[in-house]
Motif scaffolding. Structure first.
Motif, PDB file in Angstrom:
ATOM      1  N   LEU A 119       8.776   3.645  -4.056  1.00 12.07           N
ATOM      2  CA  LEU A 119       8.975   4.567  -3.188  1.00 12.07           C
ATOM      3  C   LEU A 119      10.628   4.986  -3.073  1.00 12.07           C
ATOM      4  O   LEU A 119      10.042   5.467  -1.603  1.00 12.07           O
ATOM      5  CB  LEU A 119       9.738   2.818  -2.127  1.00 12.07           C
ATOM      6  CG  LEU A 119       8.258   1.576  -1.927  1.00 12.07           C
ATOM      7  CD1 LEU A 119       8.804   0.044  -0.999  1.00 12.07           C
ATOM      8  CD2 LEU A 119       7.157   2.763  -0.919  1.00 12.07           C
ATOM      9  N   ILE A 120      11.389   4.988  -3.875  1.00  9.71           N
ATOM     10  CA  ILE A 120      12.358   5.533  -3.612  1.00  9.71           C
ATOM     11  C   ILE A 120      12.050   7.117  -4.452  1.00  9.71           C
ATOM     12  O   ILE A 120      12.398   8.082  -3.441  1.00  9.71           O
ATOM     13  CB  ILE A 120      13.822   4.977  -4.840  1.00  9.71           C
ATOM     14  CG1 ILE A 120      13.890   3.733  -4.125  1.00  9.71           C
ATOM     15  CG2 ILE A 120      14.641   6.642  -4.791  1.00  9.71           C
ATOM     16  CD1 ILE A 120      15.325   3.511  -4.746  1.00  9.71           C
ATOM     17  N   THR A 121      11.133   6.858  -4.656  1.00 13.88           N
ATOM     18  CA  THR A 121      10.743   8.700  -5.481  1.00 13.88           C
ATOM     19  C   THR A 121       9.631   8.727  -4.788  1.00 13.88           C
ATOM     20  O   THR A 121      10.133  10.034  -3.829  1.00 13.88           O
ATOM     21  CB  THR A 121       9.927   8.214  -6.678  1.00 13.88           C
ATOM     22  OG1 THR A 121      11.199   7.584  -7.610  1.00 13.88           O
ATOM     23  CG2 THR A 121       9.196   9.283  -6.806  1.00 13.88           C
ATOM     24  N   LYS A 153      10.751  12.621  -1.944  1.00 13.58           N
ATOM     25  CA  LYS A 153      10.124  13.664  -1.926  1.00 13.58           C
ATOM     26  C   LYS A 153       9.676  13.900  -0.560  1.00 13.58           C
ATOM     27  O   LYS A 153       9.508  15.172  -0.327  1.00 13.58           O
ATOM     28  CB  LYS A 153       8.476  12.867  -2.774  1.00 13.58           C
ATOM     29  CG  LYS A 153       7.620  14.428  -2.782  1.00 13.58           C
ATOM     30  CD  LYS A 153       6.099  14.348  -3.937  1.00 13.58           C
ATOM     31  CE  LYS A 153       5.325  14.960  -3.278  1.00 13.58           C
ATOM     32  NZ  LYS A 153       5.419  16.259  -2.256  1.00 13.58           N
ATOM     33  N   PHE A 154       9.404  13.105  -0.101  1.00 13.33           N
ATOM     34  CA  PHE A 154       9.435  13.934   1.049  1.00 13.33           C
ATOM     35  C   PHE A 154      10.742  14.086   2.223  1.00 13.33           C
ATOM     36  O   PHE A 154      10.556  14.727   2.682  1.00 13.33           O
ATOM     37  CB  PHE A 154       8.498  11.623   2.465  1.00 13.33           C
ATOM     38  CG  PHE A 154       8.668  12.247   3.922  1.00 13.33           C
ATOM     39  CD1 PHE A 154       7.882  12.934   4.547  1.00 13.33           C
ATOM     40  CD2 PHE A 154      10.432  12.118   4.765  1.00 13.33           C
ATOM     41  CE1 PHE A 154       8.183  13.458   5.964  1.00 13.33           C
ATOM     42  CE2 PHE A 154      10.527  12.014   5.957  1.00 13.33           C
ATOM     43  CZ  PHE A 154       8.957  12.806   6.500  1.00 13.33           C
ATOM     44  N   LEU A 174       0.654  -0.982  -0.137  1.00 19.86           N
ATOM     45  CA  LEU A 174      -0.055   0.195   0.220  1.00 19.86           C
ATOM     46  C   LEU A 174       1.325   1.607   0.231  1.00 19.86           C
ATOM     47  O   LEU A 174       0.539   2.149   1.207  1.00 19.86           O
ATOM     48  CB  LEU A 174      -0.792  -0.344   1.277  1.00 19.86           C
ATOM     49  CG  LEU A 174      -1.511  -0.862   1.593  1.00 19.86           C
ATOM     50  CD1 LEU A 174      -2.755  -1.108   1.974  1.00 19.86           C
ATOM     51  CD2 LEU A 174      -3.324  -0.618  -0.074  1.00 19.86           C
ATOM     52  N   PRO A 175       2.211   1.844  -0.231  1.00 15.46           N
ATOM     53  CA  PRO A 175       2.980   2.660  -1.268  1.00 15.46           C
ATOM     54  C   PRO A 175       1.480   3.787  -1.043  1.00 15.46           C
ATOM     55  O   PRO A 175       0.765   4.192  -2.244  1.00 15.46           O
ATOM     56  CB  PRO A 175       3.485   2.526  -2.128  1.00 15.46           C
ATOM     57  CG  PRO A 175       2.928   1.390  -3.426  1.00 15.46           C
ATOM     58  CD  PRO A 175       1.897   1.065  -2.311  1.00 15.46           C
ATOM     59  N   LYS A 176       1.947   5.016  -0.048  1.00 17.53           N
ATOM     60  CA  LYS A 176       1.555   6.418  -0.870  1.00 17.53           C
ATOM     61  C   LYS A 176       2.008   7.554  -0.268  1.00 17.53           C
ATOM     62  O   LYS A 176       3.425   6.687  -0.152  1.00 17.53           O
ATOM     63  CB  LYS A 176      -0.066   6.444   0.054  1.00 17.53           C
ATOM     64  CG  LYS A 176       0.795   5.540   1.415  1.00 17.53           C
ATOM     65  CD  LYS A 176      -0.974   5.446   2.778  1.00 17.53           C
ATOM     66  CE  LYS A 176      -0.496   5.988   4.306  1.00 17.53           C
ATOM     67  NZ  LYS A 176       0.154   7.147   4.991  1.00 17.53           N
ATOM     68  N   LEU A 177       1.663   8.101  -0.455  1.00 14.90           N
ATOM     69  CA  LEU A 177       2.574   9.894   0.494  1.00 14.90           C
ATOM     70  C   LEU A 177       2.691   9.655   1.498  1.00 14.90           C
ATOM     71  O   LEU A 177       1.846   9.350   2.090  1.00 14.90           O
ATOM     72  CB  LEU A 177       2.045  11.146  -0.202  1.00 14.90           C
ATOM     73  CG  LEU A 177       1.866  11.566  -1.912  1.00 14.90           C
ATOM     74  CD1 LEU A 177       1.123  12.800  -1.718  1.00 14.90           C
ATOM     75  CD2 LEU A 177       2.955  11.248  -2.671  1.00 14.90           C
ATOM     76  N   ILE A 178       4.531   9.852   1.621  1.00 15.38           N
ATOM     77  CA  ILE A 178       4.633   9.967   3.012  1.00 15.38           C
ATOM     78  C   ILE A 178       4.983  11.270   3.337  1.00 15.38           C
ATOM     79  O   ILE A 178       5.072  12.202   3.289  1.00 15.38           O
ATOM     80  CB  ILE A 178       6.291   9.193   3.067  1.00 15.38           C
ATOM     81  CG1 ILE A 178       6.248   8.538   2.299  1.00 15.38           C
ATOM     82  CG2 ILE A 178       6.995   9.748   4.524  1.00 15.38           C
ATOM     83  CD1 ILE A 178       7.532   7.252   1.686  1.00 15.38           C
ATOM     84  N   LYS A 179       4.016  11.562   5.088  1.00 17.43           N
ATOM     85  CA  LYS A 179       4.133  12.716   5.147  1.00 17.43           C
ATOM     86  C   LYS A 179       4.985  12.635   7.122  1.00 17.43           C
ATOM     87  O   LYS A 179       4.228  13.419   7.092  1.00 17.43           O
ATOM     88  CB  LYS A 179       2.411  12.513   5.432  1.00 17.43           C
ATOM     89  CG  LYS A 179       1.757  12.982   4.372  1.00 17.43           C
ATOM     90  CD  LYS A 179      -0.378  12.947   4.019  1.00 17.43           C
ATOM     91  CE  LYS A 179      -0.782  12.736   2.539  1.00 17.43           C
ATOM     92  NZ  LYS A 179      -1.970  12.430   3.036  1.00 17.43           N
TER      93      LYS A 179
END
Length: 133
Positions: free
Chosen positions: A54-56, A60-61, A18-23
């Protein structure tokens, strides 16, 4: 034999992770753990796609999070990268020139100049501006 990308297997991986934007740092650590696991094995094309995704997300985070929390402190960035890597002191001495120079930089007695920042950026595969004020 060329491995082909299987959309169904990729869908299974996406469902499992479940990869998603990391916050948050916690989410970032979780993503880093998955990346590290994938990094140290022979990956299928589907795993490689997840790995790249995931690296991307991590990059970004970290660009956004660390840019906000640090006012571009080259010394703290160098110390952070050293702590997170397996680079030895001797590697940095060889890169920068002398042990005295490295000691002065690490003790905050001497600032990293443009040429040293370029060398550090190339060595750690990051933007040299991270090491400049």
């Amino acid at each position: 034999m060329t491995l082909t990308f299987n959309p169904e297997k990729y869908k299974e991986l996406l469902t499992a992770y479940l990869p998603k934007l990391i916050k948050s740092e916690v989410e970032n650590e979780q993503a880093l753990g998955i990346v590290e696991d994938l990094m140290h094995r022979e990956r299928t094309p589907e795993e490689d796609e997840l790995y790249q995704l995931l690296i991307t997300l991590i990059e970004k985070f970290e660009q956004e999070y660390y840019q906000l929390t640090q006012q571009n402190n080259p010394l703290s960035m160098l110390l952070f990268i050293l702590k997170e890597s397996e680079i030895s002191r001797d590697d940095l001495v060889a890169l920068l020139g002398t042990e005295d120079l490295l000691d002065n930089i690490l003790n905050g007695q001497e600032k990293i100049n443009t040429e040293q920042a370029r060398k550090l950026g190339d060595f750690f595969n990051v933007e040299s501006s991270l090491f400049m004020e």
